[in-house]
Design an enzyme around this catalytic site. Structure first.
Site, PDB file in Angstrom:
ATOM      1  N   HIS A 263      -7.011  -5.804   2.125  1.00 31.57           N
ATOM      2  CA  HIS A 263      -5.860  -5.297   2.868  1.00 31.57           C
ATOM      3  C   HIS A 263      -5.315  -6.418   3.759  1.00 31.57           C
ATOM      4  O   HIS A 263      -6.085  -7.146   4.390  1.00 31.57           O
ATOM      5  CB  HIS A 263      -6.276  -4.163   3.809  1.00 31.57           C
ATOM      6  CG  HIS A 263      -6.859  -2.952   3.154  1.00 31.57           C
ATOM      7  ND1 HIS A 263      -6.144  -1.799   2.947  1.00 31.57           N
ATOM      8  CD2 HIS A 263      -8.098  -2.699   2.681  1.00 31.57           C
ATOM      9  CE1 HIS A 263      -6.928  -0.881   2.381  1.00 31.57           C
ATOM     10  NE2 HIS A 263      -8.124  -1.399   2.211  1.00 31.57           N
TER      11      HIS A 263
ATOM     12  N   GLY B 266     -15.261   3.327   4.152  1.00 28.78           N
ATOM     13  CA  GLY B 266     -13.891   3.763   3.899  1.00 28.78           C
ATOM     14  C   GLY B 266     -13.327   3.305   2.573  1.00 28.78           C
ATOM     15  O   GLY B 266     -12.129   3.454   2.331  1.00 28.78           O
ATOM     16  N   GLN B 267     -14.177   2.717   1.711  1.00 30.90           N
ATOM     17  CA  GLN B 267     -13.657   2.302   0.393  1.00 30.90           C
ATOM     18  C   GLN B 267     -13.401   3.547  -0.449  1.00 30.90           C
ATOM     19  O   GLN B 267     -14.293   4.379  -0.641  1.00 30.90           O
ATOM     20  CB  GLN B 267     -14.653   1.371  -0.325  1.00 30.90           C
ATOM     21  CG  GLN B 267     -14.068   0.795  -1.616  1.00 30.90           C
ATOM     22  CD  GLN B 267     -15.022  -0.159  -2.340  1.00 30.90           C
ATOM     23  OE1 GLN B 267     -16.166  -0.352  -1.927  1.00 30.90           O
ATOM     24  NE2 GLN B 267     -14.543  -0.737  -3.428  1.00 30.90           N
TER      25      GLN B 267
ATOM     26  N   HIS C 121     -10.273  -5.100  -3.414  1.00 27.52           N
ATOM     27  CA  HIS C 121      -8.948  -5.322  -2.821  1.00 27.52           C
ATOM     28  C   HIS C 121      -9.098  -5.787  -1.386  1.00 27.52           C
ATOM     29  O   HIS C 121     -10.004  -5.382  -0.673  1.00 27.52           O
ATOM     30  CB  HIS C 121      -8.079  -4.062  -2.878  1.00 27.52           C
ATOM     31  CG  HIS C 121      -8.745  -2.834  -2.327  1.00 27.52           C
ATOM     32  ND1 HIS C 121      -9.673  -2.112  -3.043  1.00 27.52           N
ATOM     33  CD2 HIS C 121      -8.620  -2.222  -1.136  1.00 27.52           C
ATOM     34  CE1 HIS C 121     -10.089  -1.094  -2.314  1.00 27.52           C
ATOM     35  NE2 HIS C 121      -9.487  -1.140  -1.153  1.00 27.52           N
TER      36      HIS C 121
ATOM     37  N   ASP D  66       0.848  -1.192   0.000  1.00 26.50           N
ATOM     38  CA  ASP D  66       0.000   0.000   0.000  1.00 26.50           C
ATOM     39  C   ASP D  66       0.887   1.247   0.000  1.00 26.50           C
ATOM     40  O   ASP D  66       1.909   1.295   0.679  1.00 26.50           O
ATOM     41  CB  ASP D  66      -0.914  -0.011   1.235  1.00 26.50           C
ATOM     42  CG  ASP D  66      -2.063   0.961   1.108  1.00 26.50           C
ATOM     43  OD1 ASP D  66      -3.219   0.503   0.984  1.00 26.50           O
ATOM     44  OD2 ASP D  66      -1.816   2.189   1.128  1.00 26.50           O
ATOM     45  N   ILE D  67       0.480   2.251  -0.773  1.00 24.27           N
ATOM     46  CA  ILE D  67       1.274   3.484  -0.899  1.00 24.27           C
ATOM     47  C   ILE D  67       1.261   4.297   0.396  1.00 24.27           C
ATOM     48  O   ILE D  67       2.165   5.106   0.633  1.00 24.27           O
ATOM     49  CB  ILE D  67       0.757   4.322  -2.095  1.00 24.27           C
ATOM     50  CG1 ILE D  67       1.819   5.254  -2.618  1.00 24.27           C
ATOM     51  CG2 ILE D  67      -0.530   5.066  -1.750  1.00 24.27           C
ATOM     52  CD1 ILE D  67       1.515   5.850  -3.982  1.00 24.27           C
TER      53      ILE D  67
ATOM     54  N   ASN E 257     -13.062  -3.195   2.568  1.00 26.27           N
ATOM     55  CA  ASN E 257     -14.052  -2.139   2.777  1.00 26.27           C
ATOM     56  C   ASN E 257     -15.048  -2.159   1.625  1.00 26.27           C
ATOM     57  O   ASN E 257     -14.647  -2.252   0.470  1.00 26.27           O
ATOM     58  CB  ASN E 257     -13.359  -0.771   2.852  1.00 26.27           C
ATOM     59  CG  ASN E 257     -12.460  -0.650   4.074  1.00 26.27           C
ATOM     60  OD1 ASN E 257     -12.805  -1.125   5.156  1.00 26.27           O
ATOM     61  ND2 ASN E 257     -11.306  -0.030   3.912  1.00 26.27           N
TER      62      ASN E 257
HETATM   63  P1  5GP Z   1      -9.720   1.455   0.520  1.00 29.00           P
HETATM   64  O1  5GP Z   1      -9.720   2.736   1.308  1.00 29.00           O
HETATM   65  O2  5GP Z   1     -10.464   1.635  -0.793  1.00 29.00           O
HETATM   66  O3  5GP Z   1     -10.174   0.255   1.283  1.00 29.00           O
HETATM   67  O4  5GP Z   1      -8.203   1.151   0.186  1.00 29.00           O
HETATM   68  C1  5GP Z   1      -7.530   1.714  -0.889  1.00 29.00           C
HETATM   69  C2  5GP Z   1      -6.062   1.650  -0.573  1.00 29.00           C
HETATM   70  O5  5GP Z   1      -5.348   1.866  -1.747  1.00 29.00           O
HETATM   71  C3  5GP Z   1      -5.613   2.707   0.432  1.00 29.00           C
HETATM   72  O6  5GP Z   1      -5.050   2.060   1.566  1.00 29.00           O
HETATM   73  C4  5GP Z   1      -4.598   3.533  -0.353  1.00 29.00           C
HETATM   74  O7  5GP Z   1      -3.502   3.948   0.435  1.00 29.00           O
HETATM   75  C5  5GP Z   1      -4.181   2.590  -1.463  1.00 29.00           C
HETATM   76  N1  5GP Z   1      -3.774   3.244  -2.693  1.00 29.00           N
HETATM   77  C6  5GP Z   1      -4.437   4.228  -3.347  1.00 29.00           C
HETATM   78  N2  5GP Z   1      -3.778   4.584  -4.462  1.00 29.00           N
HETATM   79  C7  5GP Z   1      -2.680   3.789  -4.521  1.00 29.00           C
HETATM   80  C8  5GP Z   1      -1.597   3.687  -5.457  1.00 29.00           C
HETATM   81  O8  5GP Z   1      -1.515   4.396  -6.453  1.00 29.00           O
HETATM   82  N3  5GP Z   1      -0.636   2.767  -5.187  1.00 29.00           N
HETATM   83  C9  5GP Z   1      -0.698   1.954  -4.081  1.00 29.00           C
HETATM   84  N4  5GP Z   1       0.290   1.098  -3.902  1.00 29.00           N
HETATM   85  N5  5GP Z   1      -1.706   2.024  -3.177  1.00 29.00           N
HETATM   86  C10 5GP Z   1      -2.677   2.934  -3.398  1.00 29.00           C
END
Ligand code: 5GP
Ligand code: ZN
Length: 114
Positions: free
Chosen positions: A102, A93-94, A100, A31-32, A87
């Site tokens: 985590h 929080g999605q 995906h 994750d970034i 999520n």
């Molecule tokens: P969500 O909040 O949708 O459950 O999780 C999305 C995740 O994707 C977040 O933890 C966010 O940091 C990660 N993310 C968003 N954009 C990028 C990206 O460009 N590269 C990587 N490696 N992770 C990303």
């Protein structure tokens, strides 16, 4: 492939990512913006917007996401616990609408999550 999807762009190699594992079906990368010492995302290579978009034919794929995530956790020595999170929807929080999972570990987790 969905045109504006950041994870589809990672799958296509249009955006770089720290890839940890991939095969024909799934991709795993760091994750970034890590929320724990280990924070991996495991995604399907085909675009599915999120958990609620899954169909019966995706059941094997979801099992594979979990297996790849647990294998990576084991490889990283997360023997004392880690968390698998999906999520679903903005209120949960999605933020990225490509399915995906985590994998979070390397610190003590609290419950309930915020
Ligand atoms: P969500 O909040 O949708 O459950 O999780 C999305 C995740 O994707 C977040 O933890 C966010 O940091 C990660 N993310 C968003 N954009 C990028 C990206 O460009 N590269 C990587 N490696 N992770 C990303
Ligand atoms: Zn996508």
């Amino acid at each position: 492939m969905s045109q504006d999807c950041i994870f589809c762009k990672i799958i296509n190699g249009d955006i770089p990512a720290d890839v940890l594992y991939q095969d024909d079906d799934v991709l795993a990368f760091n994750d970034i913006s890590p929320q724990a010492p280990t924070h991996i995302l495991v995604i399907p290579k085909n675009h599915i917007s999120g958990p609620e978009a899954l169909g019966e034919s995706d059941e094997t794929l979801v099992g594979k996401l979990v297996r790849v995530g647990t294998d990576l956790a084991k490889e990283r020595g997360l023997t004392d616990g880690y968390r698998l999170v999906m999520n679903n929807g903005e209120r949960a929080g999605q933020t990225v609408f490509h399915l995906h999972m985590h994998v979070l570990g390397g610190r003590t987790m609290t419950w309930p999550p915020g």
